[in-house]
Motif scaffolding. Sequence first.
Motif, short mmCIF file in Angstrom:
data_model
loop_
_atom_site.label_atom_id
_atom_site.label_comp_id
_atom_site.label_asym_id
_atom_site.label_seq_id
_atom_site.Cartn_x
_atom_site.Cartn_y
_atom_site.Cartn_z
N ALA A 240 0.81 -1.41 0.11
CA ALA A 240 -0.28 0.26 0.21
C ALA A 240 0.44 1.23 0.88
N PHE A 241 0.75 2.04 -1.22
CA PHE A 241 1.47 3.98 -1.23
C PHE A 241 0.37 4.50 -2.29
N GLN A 242 0.70 5.43 -2.50
CA GLN A 242 0.53 6.20 -3.06
C GLN A 242 0.33 5.93 -4.43
N ASN A 243 -0.83 6.03 -5.03
CA ASN A 243 -0.75 5.04 -6.61
C ASN A 243 -0.72 4.17 -7.05
N CYS A 244 -0.75 3.15 -5.87
CA CYS A 244 -0.68 1.75 -5.56
C CYS A 244 -1.39 1.38 -7.03
N ASP A 245 -2.44 1.61 -7.86
CA ASP A 245 -3.68 1.34 -8.04
C ASP A 245 -2.98 1.11 -9.87
N LEU A 246 -1.72 1.86 -10.04
CA LEU A 246 -1.71 2.83 -11.51
C LEU A 246 -0.96 1.62 -12.12
N PRO A 247 -1.83 2.24 -13.44
CA PRO A 247 -1.46 0.60 -14.37
C PRO A 247 0.64 1.29 -14.42
N GLY A 248 1.30 0.32 -14.94
CA GLY A 248 2.57 0.02 -14.15
C GLY A 248 3.15 -0.15 -13.32
N VAL A 249 2.36 -0.15 -12.08
CA VAL A 249 2.68 -1.00 -11.18
C VAL A 249 2.29 -2.59 -11.06
N TYR A 250 3.54 -3.23 -11.41
CA TYR A 250 3.24 -4.60 -11.64
C TYR A 250 3.85 -5.81 -10.80
N GLY A 251 2.98 -7.02 -10.81
CA GLY A 251 4.48 -7.85 -9.47
C GLY A 251 4.47 -8.60 -10.60
N ALA A 252 5.94 -9.06 -9.81
CA ALA A 252 7.42 -9.48 -10.01
C ALA A 252 6.89 -10.55 -10.83
N GLY A 253 5.96 -11.53 -10.73
CA GLY A 253 6.06 -12.53 -11.92
C GLY A 253 5.39 -12.26 -12.70
N ALA A 254 4.25 -10.79 -12.40
CA ALA A 254 3.99 -10.60 -14.01
C ALA A 254 5.25 -9.95 -14.79
N VAL A 255 5.99 -9.38 -14.31
CA VAL A 255 6.67 -8.72 -15.29
C VAL A 255 7.35 -9.92 -16.19
N GLN A 256 7.72 -11.13 -14.94
CA GLN A 256 8.71 -12.15 -15.91
C GLN A 256 7.96 -12.45 -16.89
N THR A 257 6.04 -12.72 -16.67
CA THR A 257 5.95 -13.50 -17.95
C THR A 257 5.82 -12.58 -18.92
N LEU A 258 5.57 -11.21 -18.46
CA LEU A 258 5.73 -10.67 -20.18
C LEU A 258 6.85 -10.88 -20.64
N MET A 259 8.12 -10.57 -20.06
CA MET A 259 9.21 -10.91 -20.29
C MET A 259 9.61 -11.84 -21.15
N ASN A 260 9.48 -12.95 -20.44
CA ASN A 260 10.07 -14.22 -20.41
C ASN A 260 9.39 -15.22 -21.16
N VAL A 261 7.84 -15.15 -20.78
CA VAL A 261 6.89 -16.21 -21.95
C VAL A 261 6.66 -15.85 -23.49
N TYR A 262 6.00 -13.40 -22.94
CA TYR A 262 5.55 -13.59 -24.64
C TYR A 262 6.74 -12.55 -24.93
N GLY A 263 8.21 -11.89 -24.92
CA GLY A 263 8.76 -11.37 -25.15
C GLY A 263 9.27 -9.93 -25.47
N ILE A 264 8.22 -9.46 -24.97
CA ILE A 264 7.64 -7.70 -24.68
C ILE A 264 7.91 -7.69 -23.49
#
Length: 483
Positions: A240-264
């Motif tokens: 919980a921090f100010q603006n924690c709901d903004l797009p661009g705040v991602y869980g580490a697993g989500a970042v891994q999924t984007l990068m390592n599964v989809y190449g983005i």
Amino acid sequence: MRITEHPILSFKQGRRISFKLDGKTLPGCEGQTVAAALHAAGVSTYRKSPQLQRPRGFFCAIGKCSSCLMTVDGVPNVRVCITPLQEGMEVQSTPGKGCLPDEDPVPAWPWPEHYADRILETEVAIVGAGPAGLSAAVETTGLGAETIIIDENDRIGGQLIKQTHMFFGSKKQHAKVRGIDIAPLLLDQIEGSKARIMLGATVVGFYDDKVLAIVRGGEFFGLRAKKIIMASGASENMLAFQNCDLPGVYGAGAVQTLMNVYGIIPGNRVLMVGAGNIGLIVSYQLLQAGVEVAEVIEAAPRIGGYQVHAAKIRRAGVPISTGHTIEKALGTEKVEGAVVARVDESWDLIPGTQRELEVETICLAVGLSPTVELLFQAGCQSWYVPELGGHVVAHDENLETTVRGVYVTGDASGIEEASTAMLEGRLAGLCAAESLGKKAASGKREEIIDQIRELRAGPFGEKARRGKEKMSRETWSHVQQKR
Ligand SMILES: Cc1cc2nc3c(=O)[nH]c(=O)nc-3n(C[C@H](O)[C@H](O)[C@H](O)COP(=O)(O)OP(=O)(O)OC[C@H]3O[C@@H](n4cnc5c(N)ncnc54)[C@H](O)[C@@H]3O)c2cc1C
Ligand code: FES
């Protein structure tokens, strides 16, 4: 946003297809999820919140947080992070209100007779095809038990599908093998057996008589099993921090999924929050994908993960600041920066120490919580054990819960690592099959228990060891009080 060069992975694009976002045609590829295709097209805001009209993007990318709900082909509230993209799909950012169908609503339990053909039967049902679920199936099918594995993803492997790093531990637990290569090894041991794997299927309910309610491709049906093994993994913690709901705040697993599964890539410059193993490993993987990691911050006074991972990212010039936290995310439609600050020994922010970082992504690696909601529905006794990640379900040494014939294993039984998840999966599978009268080789159960003890004996297993002991003590004193 696409990764063009990678030291480990090569990204094969599926057939080019197109889909519509609010009437506008966008390109995508077969094999992507809707969320991955949107991200690749530069769209990180998926909708606005109904009350305050706050922008919303995705957070977990594994179907567990409901941050990514959109309307797809007229169906509202679809989790686009686990929905495979299809040619001509119509995706809308307007939030829809869900409604139950007029005709044939699902009746209360027990279901009436005309529902009989909607209930499948099996000896063992395993929820989750991650390392724990697949390992459980190796044992149940090895002993000849008819087994159905259900997973809401469209591929097997759970969290392994994005882990490009080599595993630690002993050879028996696939040390020196990359996470991405482990699931196919487990699948090889199941193939040709009495196992059926149901992908793209979500277990949404746990009824009496060990009946699971499943939704798959718009169809609703039941699965009655003599034994149920819950290997449903964990979900990423929010901070919980100010603006924690903004797009661009991602869980580490989500970042891994984007990068390592989809190449983005998730963004060009990232702030990592958390210096445990996950934060350190994902920071290194971001660097491998060509992303700049501005800083890793950690509220604790020391780094929680392995020093070898910390040394690697320090050598690449990434500062790791312990005794620091995030105060707020900057930006209105999406993340444009972050304010970080020092904390005291009680983790309270020290005024005057704030500084701004220009980043496009804030990656949270602040722990996981076991996914146990279905076990609560089943009526399993539960306890709050912080060492195991929060609310956990009471279980004995065989991983059987207080509801006889229902087992819990892997991260769902308490947060540890994939190596322990695989061993726990084998133990649950073996014990479930034995309780059906199947005969396992003598001493096999004890051998698996010894290996689990060995893994928990080291300094990094200490927390889980304490947690499991606490859970057993709570359960034992509860049983005595009830007598
Ligand atoms: C970034 C990162 C790095 C890691 N690095 C390591 C490492 O180096 N070494 C290590 O040992 N471990 C590592 N881990 C931890 C490891 O990934 C997990 O401990 C392990 O994956 C847990 O396995 P599991 O089978 O219990 O759960 P998962 O792998 O999470 O699998 C659970 C599966 O259940 C499915 N599921 C859940 N609910 C439902 C439902 N209702 N219906 C249908 N399906 C459902 C999910 O879709 C998922 O596929 C790492 C984790 C992360 C996030
Ligand atoms: S449910 Fe889709 S991002 Fe979490």
